[in-house]
Design a protein around this motif. Sequence first.
Motif, PDB file in Angstrom:
ATOM      1  N   ALA A 102       0.842  -1.211   0.000  1.00  0.00           N
ATOM      2  CA  ALA A 102       0.000   0.000   0.000  1.00  0.00           C
ATOM      3  C   ALA A 102       0.874   1.257   0.000  1.00  0.00           C
ATOM      4  CB  ALA A 102      -0.918  -0.012   1.217  1.00  0.00           C
ATOM      5  N   GLU A 103       1.952   1.232   0.807  1.00  0.00           N
ATOM      6  CA  GLU A 103       2.856   2.395   0.887  1.00  0.00           C
ATOM      7  C   GLU A 103       3.523   2.664  -0.453  1.00  0.00           C
ATOM      8  OE1 GLU A 103       4.193   1.337   5.270  1.00  0.00           O
ATOM      9  OE2 GLU A 103       5.770   2.413   4.196  1.00  0.00           O
ATOM     10  N   VAL A 104       4.055   1.580  -1.064  1.00  0.00           N
ATOM     11  CA  VAL A 104       4.764   1.750  -2.336  1.00  0.00           C
ATOM     12  C   VAL A 104       3.799   2.257  -3.417  1.00  0.00           C
ATOM     13  CG1 VAL A 104       6.083   0.544  -4.141  1.00  0.00           C
ATOM     14  CG2 VAL A 104       6.528   0.042  -1.744  1.00  0.00           C
ATOM     15  N   LEU A 105       2.531   1.916  -3.299  1.00  0.00           N
ATOM     16  CA  LEU A 105       1.548   2.396  -4.279  1.00  0.00           C
ATOM     17  C   LEU A 105       1.030   3.787  -3.901  1.00  0.00           C
ATOM     18  CD1 LEU A 105      -0.455  -0.899  -4.998  1.00  0.00           C
ATOM     19  CD2 LEU A 105       1.440   0.062  -6.304  1.00  0.00           C
ATOM     20  N   GLY A 106       1.716   4.429  -2.980  1.00  0.00           N
ATOM     21  CA  GLY A 106       1.401   5.817  -2.624  1.00  0.00           C
ATOM     22  C   GLY A 106       0.152   5.972  -1.779  1.00  0.00           C
ATOM     23  N   GLY A 107      -0.328   4.885  -1.190  1.00  0.00           N
ATOM     24  CA  GLY A 107      -1.513   4.968  -0.330  1.00  0.00           C
ATOM     25  C   GLY A 107      -2.779   5.255  -1.132  1.00  0.00           C
ATOM     26  N   GLU A 108      -2.709   5.073  -2.443  1.00  0.00           N
ATOM     27  CA  GLU A 108      -3.857   5.425  -3.283  1.00  0.00           C
ATOM     28  C   GLU A 108      -4.671   4.209  -3.741  1.00  0.00           C
ATOM     29  OE1 GLU A 108      -2.056   7.801  -6.283  1.00  0.00           O
ATOM     30  OE2 GLU A 108      -1.593   9.373  -4.833  1.00  0.00           O
ATOM     31  N   LYS A 109      -4.270   3.039  -3.297  1.00  0.00           N
ATOM     32  CA  LYS A 109      -4.995   1.817  -3.687  1.00  0.00           C
ATOM     33  C   LYS A 109      -5.533   1.138  -2.443  1.00  0.00           C
ATOM     34  CE  LYS A 109      -5.458   1.440  -7.749  1.00  0.00           C
ATOM     35  NZ  LYS A 109      -6.795   1.272  -8.264  1.00  0.00           N
ATOM     36  N   VAL A 110      -6.681   0.505  -2.596  1.00  0.00           N
ATOM     37  CA  VAL A 110      -7.242  -0.249  -1.474  1.00  0.00           C
ATOM     38  C   VAL A 110      -6.495  -1.584  -1.383  1.00  0.00           C
ATOM     39  CG1 VAL A 110      -9.319  -1.392  -0.603  1.00  0.00           C
ATOM     40  CG2 VAL A 110      -9.496   0.802  -1.805  1.00  0.00           C
ATOM     41  N   LEU A 111      -5.847  -1.825  -0.253  1.00  0.00           N
ATOM     42  CA  LEU A 111      -5.142  -3.092  -0.006  1.00  0.00           C
ATOM     43  C   LEU A 111      -5.889  -3.818   1.094  1.00  0.00           C
ATOM     44  CD1 LEU A 111      -2.304  -4.487  -0.813  1.00  0.00           C
ATOM     45  CD2 LEU A 111      -2.741  -2.280  -1.835  1.00  0.00           C
ATOM     46  N   LEU A 112      -6.279  -5.054   0.840  1.00  0.00           N
ATOM     47  CA  LEU A 112      -7.047  -5.811   1.833  1.00  0.00           C
ATOM     48  C   LEU A 112      -6.248  -7.039   2.260  1.00  0.00           C
ATOM     49  CD1 LEU A 112     -10.360  -5.685  -0.217  1.00  0.00           C
ATOM     50  CD2 LEU A 112      -9.845  -4.292   1.781  1.00  0.00           C
ATOM     51  N   PRO A 113      -6.322  -7.412   3.537  1.00  0.00           N
ATOM     52  CA  PRO A 113      -5.556  -8.587   3.989  1.00  0.00           C
ATOM     53  C   PRO A 113      -6.316  -9.880   3.777  1.00  0.00           C
ATOM     54  CG  PRO A 113      -6.596  -7.517   5.863  1.00  0.00           C
ATOM     55  CD  PRO A 113      -7.061  -6.753   4.642  1.00  0.00           C
ATOM     56  N   GLY A 114      -5.716 -10.791   3.042  1.00  0.00           N
ATOM     57  CA  GLY A 114      -6.343 -12.094   2.819  1.00  0.00           C
ATOM     58  C   GLY A 114      -5.908 -13.125   3.852  1.00  0.00           C
ATOM     59  N   LEU A 115      -4.880 -12.766   4.641  1.00  0.00           N
ATOM     60  CA  LEU A 115      -4.358 -13.707   5.648  1.00  0.00           C
ATOM     61  C   LEU A 115      -4.411 -13.094   7.041  1.00  0.00           C
ATOM     62  CD1 LEU A 115      -0.986 -14.940   4.017  1.00  0.00           C
ATOM     63  CD2 LEU A 115      -3.293 -15.821   3.606  1.00  0.00           C
ATOM     64  N   ASN A 116      -4.344 -13.962   8.024  1.00  0.00           N
ATOM     65  CA  ASN A 116      -4.082 -13.514   9.392  1.00  0.00           C
ATOM     66  C   ASN A 116      -2.633 -13.878   9.679  1.00  0.00           C
ATOM     67  OD1 ASN A 116      -6.699 -12.580   9.990  1.00  0.00           O
ATOM     68  ND2 ASN A 116      -7.385 -14.678  10.374  1.00  0.00           N
ATOM     69  N   THR A 117      -1.823 -12.900  10.055  1.00  0.00           N
ATOM     70  CA  THR A 117      -0.397 -13.149  10.322  1.00  0.00           C
ATOM     71  C   THR A 117      -0.242 -13.616  11.761  1.00  0.00           C
ATOM     72  OG1 THR A 117       0.115 -11.424   8.761  1.00  0.00           O
ATOM     73  CG2 THR A 117       1.893 -12.099  10.225  1.00  0.00           C
ATOM     74  N   ASN A 118       0.442 -14.722  11.938  1.00  0.00           N
ATOM     75  CA  ASN A 118       0.474 -15.315  13.274  1.00  0.00           C
ATOM     76  C   ASN A 118       1.785 -15.154  14.035  1.00  0.00           C
ATOM     77  OD1 ASN A 118      -2.246 -16.586  13.454  1.00  0.00           O
ATOM     78  ND2 ASN A 118      -1.551 -17.482  11.556  1.00  0.00           N
ATOM     79  N   PHE A 119       2.889 -15.548  13.422  1.00  0.00           N
ATOM     80  CA  PHE A 119       4.142 -15.497  14.196  1.00  0.00           C
ATOM     81  C   PHE A 119       5.371 -15.720  13.322  1.00  0.00           C
ATOM     82  CE2 PHE A 119       2.293 -19.807  14.586  1.00  0.00           C
ATOM     83  CZ  PHE A 119       3.312 -20.591  14.057  1.00  0.00           C
ATOM     84  N   MET A 120       6.545 -15.538  13.964  1.00  0.00           N
ATOM     85  CA  MET A 120       7.819 -15.880  13.315  1.00  0.00           C
ATOM     86  C   MET A 120       8.177 -17.278  13.793  1.00  0.00           C
ATOM     87  SD  MET A 120      10.431 -12.731  13.582  1.00  0.00           S
ATOM     88  CE  MET A 120       9.906 -11.947  15.089  1.00  0.00           C
ATOM     89  N   GLY A 121       8.364 -18.184  12.862  1.00  0.00           N
ATOM     90  CA  GLY A 121       8.616 -19.547  13.325  1.00  0.00           C
ATOM     91  C   GLY A 121       9.383 -20.401  12.333  1.00  0.00           C
ATOM     92  N   ALA A 122       9.391 -21.686  12.633  1.00  0.00           N
ATOM     93  CA  ALA A 122      10.139 -22.640  11.807  1.00  0.00           C
ATOM     94  C   ALA A 122       9.232 -23.809  11.415  1.00  0.00           C
ATOM     95  CB  ALA A 122      11.326 -23.178  12.606  1.00  0.00           C
ATOM     96  N   THR A 123       9.623 -24.520  10.344  1.00  0.00           N
ATOM     97  CA  THR A 123       8.882 -25.714   9.929  1.00  0.00           C
ATOM     98  C   THR A 123       9.377 -26.872  10.790  1.00  0.00           C
ATOM     99  OG1 THR A 123       8.947 -24.822   7.686  1.00  0.00           O
ATOM    100  CG2 THR A 123       8.242 -27.115   7.903  1.00  0.00           C
ATOM    101  N   ILE A 124       8.533 -27.315  11.692  1.00  0.00           N
ATOM    102  CA  ILE A 124       8.908 -28.401  12.607  1.00  0.00           C
ATOM    103  C   ILE A 124       8.911 -29.731  11.855  1.00  0.00           C
ATOM    104  CG2 ILE A 124       8.285 -29.583  14.779  1.00  0.00           C
ATOM    105  CD1 ILE A 124       9.161 -26.605  15.048  1.00  0.00           C
ATOM    106  N   GLN A 125       7.868 -29.924  11.066  1.00  0.00           N
ATOM    107  CA  GLN A 125       7.801 -31.045  10.118  1.00  0.00           C
ATOM    108  C   GLN A 125       6.824 -30.605   9.039  1.00  0.00           C
ATOM    109  OE1 GLN A 125       5.278 -34.469  11.524  1.00  0.00           O
ATOM    110  NE2 GLN A 125       5.997 -33.799  13.483  1.00  0.00           N
ATOM    111  N   PRO A 126       6.798 -31.282   7.881  1.00  0.00           N
ATOM    112  CA  PRO A 126       5.928 -30.791   6.819  1.00  0.00           C
ATOM    113  C   PRO A 126       4.509 -30.511   7.328  1.00  0.00           C
ATOM    114  CG  PRO A 126       7.260 -32.599   6.017  1.00  0.00           C
ATOM    115  CD  PRO A 126       7.527 -32.501   7.495  1.00  0.00           C
ATOM    116  N   GLY A 127       4.060 -29.275   7.094  1.00  0.00           N
ATOM    117  CA  GLY A 127       2.692 -28.906   7.486  1.00  0.00           C
ATOM    118  C   GLY A 127       2.547 -28.428   8.916  1.00  0.00           C
TER     119      GLY A 127
END
Length: 237
Positions: A102-127
């Motif tokens: 949104a910032e790079v587009l100059g704040g002139e475009k509607v940006l909507l979040p499709g995800l919920n951001t949860n945390f910084m982590g690691a892949t413990i096992q696939p999935g």
Amino acid sequence: MIVAKRKPIDEIKEMLKPYNKVLVLGCGSCVAICMAGGEKEAGLLQTELQMAFDMDKVQKQIDTITILRQCDREYIEEVKDKLTQYDAILSIACGVGVQFTAEVLGGEKVLLPGLNTNFMGATIQPGIWMERCLGCGDCVLDETGGVCPVTMCSKSLMNGPCGGHEKGKCEVERTRDCGWVLIYKRLEKLGKLDLLKEIKLPKNYGAVKRPATIIHEAYQTVTTEKQKDEETKELKK
Ligand code: SF4
Ligand code: SF4
């Protein structure tokens, strides 16, 4: 990496209601690894949305593009002209990517979040992904055998476990390992149990001023000069 999860389809549909021409913008890095927002997921979401709107007899154009990273200006700039052609962009990057696009587009475009951001982590096992760092800005892993007390202890205790731990499990959730038992076992393995004798001061969570900013030394003078130039321009106005 940053771990995120897609929002429920009904929530996304509701967000998109006012817009006719929508772009699903995928991000090819962290969220691709956790199977939430990469190219494949962007394609699946596009199809799912298109089918859902068709069933509701609502006409919408839904396209998709995926860039390598939405937290990097150069990748956004590469597709900037295409992005500006849409009424709204449904970003399936983490919250950083949504805001930065949104910032790079100059704040002139509607940006909507499709995800919920949860945390910084690691892949413990696939999935399976698990949180490993809370970005406290003052890392103590050298003192705790490489196991983070801030993250792995449910109460972020800094000097050993609370009285509630039982059989190596956490009081907050009995299925979860007690972070301090993990620290003890790791230090024992490393022959560094002595480190536990040192009392750690309470963590200064104010050490990181939000929003946190880091300027690499090599760029500090450049940035300061640029800031000075901008300030001079402002004064001359
Ligand atoms: S925008 Fe977020 S998900 Fe995409 S690369 Fe950057 S940090 Fe990772
Ligand atoms: S102490 Fe834990 S939360 Fe802080 S930087 Fe280190 S790993 Fe991250």
